[in-house]
Write an enzyme that holds these catalytic residues in place. Structure first.
Site, short mmCIF file in Angstrom:
data_model
loop_
_atom_site.label_atom_id
_atom_site.label_comp_id
_atom_site.label_asym_id
_atom_site.label_seq_id
_atom_site.Cartn_x
_atom_site.Cartn_y
_atom_site.Cartn_z
N GLU A 1 1.20 -0.48 -5.12
CA GLU A 1 0.22 0.57 -5.35
C GLU A 1 1.02 1.88 -5.41
O GLU A 1 1.30 2.51 -4.40
CB GLU A 1 -0.82 0.61 -4.24
N ASP B 1 0.82 -1.21 0.00
CA ASP B 1 0.00 0.00 0.00
C ASP B 1 0.86 1.27 0.00
O ASP B 1 1.91 1.32 0.64
CB ASP B 1 -0.90 -0.01 1.24
#
Length: 639
Positions: A367, A314
């Site tokens: 990401e 993330d």
């Protein structure tokens, strides 16, 4: 209860690795471990707290009294406190009471390496050992085949607490999900699931992205071994499991990692590097060896103990740049005067090298929303070493394009084709994720223009374009049946919508697209290389039509894709083709089974008419707001 006894699981070699930031199995040493010493059962506790002058284990076994069970500091300068406490058993709740040298501060912390935690809002760690007899031998033995980059990779992103709820709005357990979710994902033909963070987190509205228990699956849905059952059942059904992993920041909750031993132990001490202004959270000190060992050990832990097949990392962009979300004067350049965080870059490379070296067939996915180069390229040629990167530019441009009324799309053809100018600079995954259906952005269906029929046709068109565009795929739950409203983490998806034909048609479309993607090598074998894609015509602005070829390894593996971005049926629409032969329609988003109008093509023979700079061509009928996919059969094959 007997007092703490000196005991250690650490060898000198372990300590040297830990100090050097090279110990990647710390979960085998630090934390709470059920063991037996001199015939007496109990628990070995070990915690890293170098600035402490005293550390005690407090818990329900000693009435949470400080000093009853002190740990012993190691003599080697590692900062590790440890000891064996007889009589402590599985299920015991505990924390560490840490008395710091720094201003005589006392902290009361959950165990950073706990395998199990109390159910929030309670915050204690729980002594646990994970016992599960895995039945996924077949999957693990073939994972390299199932998880390869030149194979189909269609991911269903799931928030476990709101996918489906039981009566009374009760969240399903891991065990219930092992039945219901597994059956559904298999029915929908997805190849993988991706779980939004399952590691323990205190605050429900964070959706799991503010972690306090990095080594513990959240107890909201059951015990650690229950989560193992869920992963095992997915594997037995031939479905890979990806976890969202958050090494980018952590919350400042009193029981968490922040200010752990009265000092900035896990977080960077400089607020310019150690505090995240967007999320009001703390940022790991990636330059500290022991912190790197903690994080890499955590990644390895989920792959090792839980048989996880991939980690989606993330907020990588926030890690890579020193000036991320910071104004001038709020950040300090690196030693070369640049904005890149060199310590993070080094950490990410080390992470990926360790993961790919030790776990056959896994993938890491970044990401990462910027143009940082070579994110999904090997470290030995200067890349960060990820297997894939989210294609955020494609997501943004595509959703912006589809929001427009079809009459205006002819002015924005370049927006929808632009992704192909950089599509092969990385191994891209096309994401329509949870971030796109919250905070007033509307659902994916809610962005689509037109009357009811056109809105659903547009959604089928969008998904069909996505599945025929190069790259892996990711779709957030609810998108597969056209969820009308934005995602709400406090309630179930709107499953009742499947009582309506148009929503059922979207579900049928995703089922068929997943089946098409898995069945057709032209859609996946070269999905990350330019050799797998060729434009037929991207310049027909006036008609808002795109046509292209997708190719597999074999010359026979070719598909022709034509997208009509308007609600006008286009008859006798001619496209150029690379060779003579016949076209067989194998997918049509306007199929009546999907809620479409049923405009289709019979088997079409190519003609010796030059078109689009090609010697051969064919005349097609293009359905309204539709995508048509054709197999190419050349003359030799046809005989």
């Amino acid at each position: 209860m007997n007092k703490t006894q000196p005991y250690s699981l650490f060898s000198e070699f372990d300590i040297n690795l830990f100090k050097a930031g090279k110990h990647y199995r710390l979960y085998e040493k630090l934390g709470a471990h059920l063991t037996e010493v001199d015939g007496i059962k109990g628990v070995y506790f070990a915690v890293w707290a170098p600035s402490a002058k005293a550390v005690s284990v407090i818990g329900d076994f000693n009435y949470w009294l400080e000093g009853e069970h002190p740990l012993f500091v190691r003599w080697d300068g590692s900062g590790i406190w440890e000891g064996f406490i007889p009589g402590v058993d599985k299920g015991t709740k505990y924390k560490y009471k840490i008395h710091s040298h720094h201003n005589d501060i006392k902290t009361e912390k959950a165990d950073p390496f706990a395998f199990y935690c109390e159910k929030p809002p309670h915050t204690a760690s729980v002594v646990w050992n994970m016992q599960h007899k895995w039945k996924d031998t077949r999957w693990m033995g073939s994972r390299s085949e199932k998880n390869r980059l030149d194979g189909p990779f269609s991911v269903y992103e799931v928030h476990l607490g709101s996918w489906r709820r039981a009566e009374g709005n009760r969240m399903l357990t891991y065990i219930e999900l092992a039945d219901e979710l597994v059956a559904y994902v298999k029915e929908m033909n997805f190849t993988h699931v991706e779980f939004m963070p399952v590691m323990e987190y205190p605050y429900d509205p964070s959706w799991g992205y503010q972690l306090t228990g990095y080594f513990a699956p959240t107890s909201r849905f059951g015990k650690p071994e229950d989560f193992m059952v869920l992963v095992d059942k997915l594997h037995q059904a031939g479905i890979g499991v990806i976890l969202d992993w958050v090494p980018s920041h952590f919350p400042s909750d009193a029981h968490g990692l922040g200010f752990f031993d009265g000092t900035h132990l896990y977080e960077h001490p400089d607020i310019r590097k150690g505090y995240h202004p967007d999320w009001k959270s703390l940022i790991f000190n990636y330059g500290r060896n022991e912190v790197r060992s903690f994080l890499i050990s955590n990644a390895v832990f989920w792959l090792d103990k839980y048989h996880i097949d991939g980690l989606r990392v993330d907020a990588v962009a926030s890690m890579l740049y020193l000036d991320y979300s910071r104004k001038e004067g709020e950040w300090e350049p690196n030693i070369y005067g640049g904005r890149e965080n060199l310590e993070t870059i080094s950490f990410l490379k080390e992470l990926n090298e360790e993961v790919y070296k030790n776990f056959e067939g896994v993938q890491t996915i970044a990401e990462e929303s910027t143009s940082f180069p070579m994110v999904s390229r090997p470290t030995y040629i200067g890349g960060l070493g990820f297997g894939m990167k989210w294609m955020m530019g494609w997501m943004h441009d595509t959703l912006e394009y589809f929001k427009k009324e079809p009459i205006y799309r002819r002015h924005h053809q370049n927006d929808i084709t632009f992704s192909m100018t950089y599509a092969f600079t990385e191994n891209f995954m096309l994401p329509l994720s949870h971030d796109e259906v919250v905070y007033g952005k509307h659902s994916i269906l809610g962005r689509m223009p037109g009357d009811e029929w056109q809105r659903f046709a547009n959604l089928r068109l969008l998904y069909s374009f996505m599945f025929t565009h190069p790259g892996a795929k990711l779709l957030f739950m609810g998108g597969e049946f056209g969820q009308s409203g934005e995602w709400n983490f406090e309630q179930s998806l709107d499953w009742h919508l499947l009582e309506y034909d148009y929503h059922k048609g979207i579900k049928n479309t995703i089922q068929a697209l997943n089946k098409l993607y898995r069945k057709q090598p032209a859609l996946y074998e070269k999905q990350f290389t330019a050799e797998g894609f060729e434009w037929i015509n991207y310049g027909d602005h006036e008609n808002s039509v795109l046509s292209y070829i997708r190719k597999g390894n074999s010359p026979e593996n070719r598909l022709i894709v034509v997208c009509n971005m308007t609600p006008v049926i286009r008859e006798n629409y001619r496209i150029g083709l690379p060779s003579a032969g016949k076209l067989k329609e194998i997918f049509n988003s306007d199929d009546t089974a999907f809620g479409g109008s049923g405009v289709s093509n019979k088997r079409i023979k190519t003609e010796n008419i030059a078109w689009n700079g090609r010697e051969y061509s064919a005349s097609l009928t293009l359905p309204p707001l539709g995508v048509v996919v054709f197999e190419v059969k050349n003359e030799v094959q046809d005989k």
